[in-house]
Write a protein that holds these residues in place. Structure first.
Motif, PDB file in Angstrom:
ATOM      1  N   LYS A  40      -5.653 -15.573   2.434  1.00 23.12           N
ATOM      2  CA  LYS A  40      -5.531 -15.009   3.645  1.00 23.12           C
ATOM      3  C   LYS A  40      -5.997 -13.602   3.117  1.00 23.12           C
ATOM      4  CE  LYS A  40      -1.667 -16.655   4.217  1.00 23.12           C
ATOM      5  NZ  LYS A  40      -0.103 -16.650   4.530  1.00 23.12           N
ATOM      6  N   ILE A  42      -5.672  -9.644   4.670  1.00 25.82           N
ATOM      7  CA  ILE A  42      -4.810  -8.996   5.898  1.00 25.82           C
ATOM      8  C   ILE A  42      -5.153  -7.418   6.075  1.00 25.82           C
ATOM      9  CG2 ILE A  42      -2.640  -8.411   6.522  1.00 25.82           C
ATOM     10  CD1 ILE A  42      -1.718 -10.888   5.107  1.00 25.82           C
ATOM     11  N   VAL A  44      -4.151  -3.986   6.945  1.00 25.07           N
ATOM     12  CA  VAL A  44      -2.723  -3.239   7.253  1.00 25.07           C
ATOM     13  C   VAL A  44      -3.510  -1.984   7.528  1.00 25.07           C
ATOM     14  CG1 VAL A  44      -0.560  -2.454   7.165  1.00 25.07           C
ATOM     15  CG2 VAL A  44      -1.447  -4.793   6.063  1.00 25.07           C
ATOM     16  N   GLN A  58       4.838   1.164  -0.435  1.00 24.05           N
ATOM     17  CA  GLN A  58       5.300   0.310   0.715  1.00 24.05           C
ATOM     18  C   GLN A  58       4.499  -1.001   0.656  1.00 24.05           C
ATOM     19  OE1 GLN A  58       5.689   1.805   4.564  1.00 24.05           O
ATOM     20  NE2 GLN A  58       6.497   3.787   3.936  1.00 24.05           N
ATOM     21  N   LYS A  61       5.955  -3.646  -1.355  1.00 26.24           N
ATOM     22  CA  LYS A  61       7.351  -3.987  -0.934  1.00 26.24           C
ATOM     23  C   LYS A  61       6.974  -5.269   0.387  1.00 26.24           C
ATOM     24  CE  LYS A  61      10.520  -0.513  -1.485  1.00 26.24           C
ATOM     25  NZ  LYS A  61      11.189   0.694  -0.734  1.00 26.24           N
ATOM     26  N   MET A  62       5.896  -4.736   1.309  1.00 24.73           N
ATOM     27  CA  MET A  62       5.438  -5.655   2.431  1.00 24.73           C
ATOM     28  C   MET A  62       5.146  -7.059   1.859  1.00 24.73           C
ATOM     29  SD  MET A  62       3.222  -3.186   4.722  1.00 24.73           S
ATOM     30  CE  MET A  62       3.982  -1.594   5.280  1.00 24.73           C
ATOM     31  N   ARG A  65       8.249  -8.955   0.390  1.00 22.63           N
ATOM     32  CA  ARG A  65       9.127  -9.340   1.389  1.00 22.63           C
ATOM     33  C   ARG A  65       8.715 -10.225   2.612  1.00 22.63           C
ATOM     34  NH1 ARG A  65      12.852  -4.783   3.543  1.00 22.63           N
ATOM     35  NH2 ARG A  65      14.000  -6.468   4.480  1.00 22.63           N
ATOM     36  N   LEU A  66       7.171 -10.239   2.968  1.00 21.56           N
ATOM     37  CA  LEU A  66       6.926 -10.737   4.137  1.00 21.56           C
ATOM     38  C   LEU A  66       5.385 -11.383   4.014  1.00 21.56           C
ATOM     39  CD1 LEU A  66       7.517 -11.561   7.174  1.00 21.56           C
ATOM     40  CD2 LEU A  66       5.918  -9.777   7.675  1.00 21.56           C
ATOM     41  N   LEU A  67       4.517 -10.788   3.383  1.00 23.90           N
ATOM     42  CA  LEU A  67       3.135 -11.151   3.435  1.00 23.90           C
ATOM     43  C   LEU A  67       2.709 -12.237   2.754  1.00 23.90           C
ATOM     44  CD1 LEU A  67       1.280  -7.516   3.816  1.00 23.90           C
ATOM     45  CD2 LEU A  67       2.124  -9.150   5.542  1.00 23.90           C
TER      46      LEU A  67
ATOM     47  N   ASP B  35      -1.277  -1.097  12.821  1.00 24.55           N
ATOM     48  CA  ASP B  35      -1.920  -2.122  13.132  1.00 24.55           C
ATOM     49  C   ASP B  35      -1.968  -3.146  12.038  1.00 24.55           C
ATOM     50  OD1 ASP B  35      -3.348  -3.821  14.981  1.00 24.55           O
ATOM     51  OD2 ASP B  35      -5.197  -3.213  14.686  1.00 24.55           O
ATOM     52  N   ARG B  37      -4.384  -6.857  11.168  1.00 21.78           N
ATOM     53  CA  ARG B  37      -5.415  -7.830  11.617  1.00 21.78           C
ATOM     54  C   ARG B  37      -5.235  -8.974  10.503  1.00 21.78           C
ATOM     55  NH1 ARG B  37      -7.738  -7.558  16.491  1.00 21.78           N
ATOM     56  NH2 ARG B  37      -9.487  -8.468  15.817  1.00 21.78           N
ATOM     57  N   GLY B  39      -7.065 -12.064   8.578  1.00 21.20           N
ATOM     58  CA  GLY B  39      -8.356 -13.007   8.447  1.00 21.20           C
ATOM     59  C   GLY B  39      -8.110 -13.968   7.186  1.00 21.20           C
TER      60      GLY B  39
END
Lengths: 79, 79
Positions: A40, A42, A44, A58, A61-62, A65-67, B35, B37, B39
């Motif tokens: 993937k 992404i 941001v 940050q 951490k993202m 925790r999520l991505l 934001d 996105r 991909g």
């Protein structure tokens, strides 16, 4: 501030999606394809007032925790 | 030879997946996200005997024919 995040499957993890793409490319006549792995990408967009160091923290951490699913995926990013 | 391919939605195309990730990040407390996105990132391993120019041509064809939907997506690659 735009941060580009790359999520890839760990090398030891099977990638059936990649294998399917590889087969399709071979069927289309691309004979030089040795391997395909699909991950993937992404983008941001962070607040411009953020300092680069803080943004780096940050984003890390993202990802944790999520991505990314860190059990099976690696991540890297570029600010 | 490793080629890195980046597929992104065209700027004019809505990205509900990206919006969902953005909302989730906000819910996790990341307030600086403006934001997101989403991909695809594809690693294509090509035969090492291939010349760079030829590889470039082949990857471009792969993107046009299979990897990207050029109606709604842009692609770029790095050899």
């Amino acid at each position: 501030m735009l941060v580009k995040v790359y999520i890839t499957l760990k090398p030891s993890v099977l990638d059936p999606q990649g294998k399917t793409v590889q087969k399709s490319l071979e069927n289309l006549g691309f004979k030089d394809v040795k391997d395909v792995r699909v991950g993937k990408y992404i983008e941001v967009q962070l607040s411009d007032t953020l300092k680069k160091e803080e943004a780096q923290k940050q984003i890390q951490k993202m990802c944790e925790r999520l991505l990314a699913n860190t059990v099976i995926e690696n991540y890297s990013f570029h600010i």
